[in-house]
Write a protein that holds these residues in place. Sequence first.
Motif, PDB file in Angstrom:
ATOM      1  N   VAL A   1      62.625  62.236  44.816  1.00 52.68           N
ATOM      2  CA  VAL A   1      63.473  62.981  45.759  1.00 52.68           C
ATOM      3  C   VAL A   1      64.469  62.027  46.408  1.00 52.68           C
TER       4      VAL A   1
ATOM      5  N   ASP B   1      65.756  69.244  48.251  1.00 46.37           N
ATOM      6  CA  ASP B   1      65.048  69.835  49.393  1.00 46.37           C
ATOM      7  C   ASP B   1      63.904  70.718  48.913  1.00 46.37           C
ATOM      8  N   ARG B   2      64.176  71.468  47.863  1.00 46.12           N
ATOM      9  CA  ARG B   2      63.150  72.369  47.344  1.00 46.12           C
ATOM     10  C   ARG B   2      61.939  71.585  46.835  1.00 46.12           C
TER      11      ARG B   2
ATOM     12  N   LEU C   1      55.558  67.859  50.105  1.00 48.80           N
ATOM     13  CA  LEU C   1      55.090  67.383  51.403  1.00 48.80           C
ATOM     14  C   LEU C   1      53.716  67.916  51.801  1.00 48.80           C
ATOM     15  N   PRO C   2      53.393  69.204  51.526  1.00 45.95           N
ATOM     16  CA  PRO C   2      52.052  69.678  51.912  1.00 45.95           C
ATOM     17  C   PRO C   2      50.926  68.924  51.232  1.00 45.95           C
TER      18      PRO C   2
ATOM     19  N   ASP D   1      63.160  79.626  40.592  1.00 39.42           N
ATOM     20  CA  ASP D   1      62.710  80.688  41.486  1.00 39.42           C
ATOM     21  C   ASP D   1      63.022  82.025  40.857  1.00 39.42           C
TER      22      ASP D   1
ATOM     23  N   GLU E   1      61.029  68.581  47.740  1.00 38.89           N
ATOM     24  CA  GLU E   1      60.357  67.941  48.871  1.00 38.89           C
ATOM     25  C   GLU E   1      59.439  68.917  49.595  1.00 38.89           C
ATOM     26  N   LYS E   2      59.895  70.159  49.758  1.00 43.48           N
ATOM     27  CA  LYS E   2      59.061  71.170  50.427  1.00 43.48           C
ATOM     28  C   LYS E   2      57.807  71.464  49.633  1.00 43.48           C
ATOM     29  N   GLU E   3      57.884  71.361  48.321  1.00 40.27           N
ATOM     30  CA  GLU E   3      56.702  71.605  47.495  1.00 40.27           C
ATOM     31  C   GLU E   3      55.739  70.424  47.535  1.00 40.27           C
TER      32      GLU E   3
ATOM     33  N   LEU F   1      57.625  61.810  45.610  1.00 35.44           N
ATOM     34  CA  LEU F   1      58.644  61.849  46.653  1.00 35.44           C
ATOM     35  C   LEU F   1      59.685  60.752  46.444  1.00 35.44           C
TER      36      LEU F   1
END
Length: 949
Positions: A709, A691-692, A698-699, A13, A694-696, A706
């Motif tokens: 993860v 977590d980061r 899941l959409p 990031d 997974e957030k990228e 996954l």
Amino acid sequence: MHTDRESTLTLLDRASVPAAAIGTGGVGPVVAERIVTQLFGRERELAVLSELFENLGGHGGALLITGEVGIGKSALLAEARRRAGQLGMSVLSTSGAPFEAQMPFAGLQRLLWPLMNEVSGLPEPQREALSVAFGVSGGPAPDTFLVALAALNVVADRAGESPLLLVVENVRWLDAATREVLAFMARRVDSEPIVFLFAVRDGYATFLDDAGLRELRLEALDDASARALLDAGAPRLDFELRRRVLNEAGGNPLALVELPRALDSKERLGLSTTAPLPLTQRLARAFAGRVSELPAATRSLLLVAALDDCAGLSMILAAASLVENRPVTVDDLAPAEAAGLVSVNREAAWFRHPLVRAAISSAATLALRQAAHQALAEACAADPERSVWHRAAELTGPDEEVAADLTAAAERTLRQGEPAWAAAALERAAQLTELASSRGDLLVRAAEIEFEMGRSDVARRHVAEAKALELGQEERIQLTFMLEASDQDSWSSAARLAALAETASEMTTANGPARALKCLLTVAVGCWWGNPTQETRDLVVAAVERLPVAEDDPARLAVLAWADPVNHGAFVLDRITQLTPDATGDPVALYLVGAAASAVWAFDLALGFLTTAVEGLRAQGRFRLLAEALVFQSWAAIHLAKETLALSAANEAARLARETGQSGWALAAELAIAALVGERGDSEFAAALADRAEKELLPIGPHAMLSLVQFARGRDAIAHQRYSIGFDHLRRILDPRDIAYHPFVGAWALADLVEAAACSGNIDKARLYLEQLESLAAATSGPFLRATLSYARPLLCSDDKAEELYQAALSSDLSNSPCYRGRLLLNYGRWLRHQRRVADSRAPLRAAWENFDALAFGGLAEAARQELRASGETSVPRTPDARDQLTPQEMRIARLAARGLSNREIGRRLYLSHRTIGSHLYRLFPKLGISSRSELAGVLSTAVPDEVG
């Protein structure tokens, strides 16, 4: 435990200054450069300024700031003015100008004019001398000594009221009288609260050369600072343009700000990889402004050198002689060397800065460039690749013969491991042919190479051009698969795989198997990640088996391993065991073998091939494939408990994959980091990374990645004996109804699932997972599966059979699975202690603790220590070693330096400058408690086991 949190989070990031802050929103050049200097890599220089200002209580000083054009001298002076204002200092400035160079005392008058009201307090001779010098009163030319003394007294008087900063820029254009006075003053401010700052550009002799002043030389920005600056000012540059700008800028802040400005959106889309980057007028003036003053022969030499950066001195002289139509000698380079444009030795002439080359080339007329290229083509006739390149460069219209020669040269250089040259040659050949079908084929081939090198935008531009042309069926199919390979979301799309497999199968009847193999590789990768039906897997396998290639062809092995690792794993393993990772081989082939071995759970075999492939791909600049190979290397190293290598590879892979637009591979690398740091004890950091990711993901929807993860989360929990939590994470990977389902990644976790289920009371589940592991190990003979099976079996057996299984497992070859061996020893020791055989338990528990301590697995080491303490024996806590002290990048550099590589050699391998390598070594020596690189080998050999693979 040390983890490189800061560097890892930075690559995940990037925090950057808003683009409008640097050169894009009306900010003036000097202000922009000041921002650059403040924010990017000038800590040392700013510390020198702070030191000068802090010592003003009793004395002052003069500082000579030197450096090449655009390096940030004006920025540093602007920052000095700002700080002086904050401290309540008075600030006086002057700057030389060409039109004033012949006007006596013009520069001094500009400096002291704000103090002219204070001249009346000077002694009469001094007052009169200064007044005449500045034209306030008439009279004969004043004595320079009196003017200098008067000037010194004026500034000293003002400094008596408040400290004073004197700033002098463009020293080379100051008039002679001012230069004498300033030199006099600069040597006499030590006892006054006065700071004197001079800015001098490289390549110009000045009156200050022998003044004995303290010098502060501004060097180019280091690689990290240069990348940060470029990303802040031009965040949307594609990978290839970004790489080219960084290379051309050479760490020069002005160039990093100005080069992106020269590229509007249309130019960025249409810029050929063979075309030089355009320069702004400011850059052109800055880096080639003195060329027009040089003799004709010198200019010809510079132009020839600018058009061929690989030419030796003899070739430069020969080509320039052809241009000038008379003998040109090395003496003709002397004026350019004196001007600071080039350096010369007996073998070569090289430009002091890459932008000097670019500026000279862009300033030359088309006719002059054509003449120089023609001369170079003749001078290097013995080198057909370079000769045809120069023949092509001078053309302004189609030429089928040159296009054909370029195509042949591209094929040769590609075989020789020079893909960048091959891609550029194919692109140029496409520009020179009038045949639409040939142009389309050439563009498709160039695009394929560009994709491999991570230049996705360039490749897509070639694809777009090719689509509009007349293409054969084979080329159109290849285009389809090329785009499919670049779309990583398709990894989870099982629906498309069957159709693609059918299409790839059609290519097996075409001429030659090479293109069909590449298409099948794309489908096979989709099979590994996409969970298609067995019918689709069989279709891919049947297609590759029809191709007329050797059974041990690396691409064939990779297709079989990725498409159907369960049914063809044993065959693939048998063939790979007969191969060796020869460093002289094709790195792409080595990568495919290593990836195939990883796909069939033979990580010990994979690592040697992947490590060799990484070095070869890096040397060839195949950045896309390099990122992929590094991901495979990092995960293989994780499974072999080579955590230092794994973390280094994963960090590099994550950065490189992001830069080349491969988000899927970047996530795989970042999740490798999560698994590593969790296993080593930093659960908070591991959770944040998982977590980061997974957030990228899941959409996108159900995505096989996954599974990584859940693997990272589960591995962390198991390593710290949180068995119920670990079971909940890992079981999802093997549940076909779950969006994280992935049976092949699930095989990595089968032994952990057996343990987690057994220890959390799910005995029936544990037996089911053990049966799956036994079945898979029997079918494929994968070394990793066999090792984890021997680990898992004792966990579920009765007490009367447990010891036999523990002893059998410990007698098997677990040398490539040190983590599982340590866990086996821990479980065996626990079992012995629970059997009231306390004395017998101590030896395996002690061995387990030593194993985990050496691996730096904090949670498992602590568990072993507690068990050992319960047996009545104490242990000493682990002493941090080199792995805890160094970042992954520092560890890689330290290892290469310990092997005897120079800073430049290390820089070439890691794509860093030799200055950056030196800086890293300077910082890491104190961490290791050493003072020289000769001590590195001893420190690293005792602290960190060899992880080359």
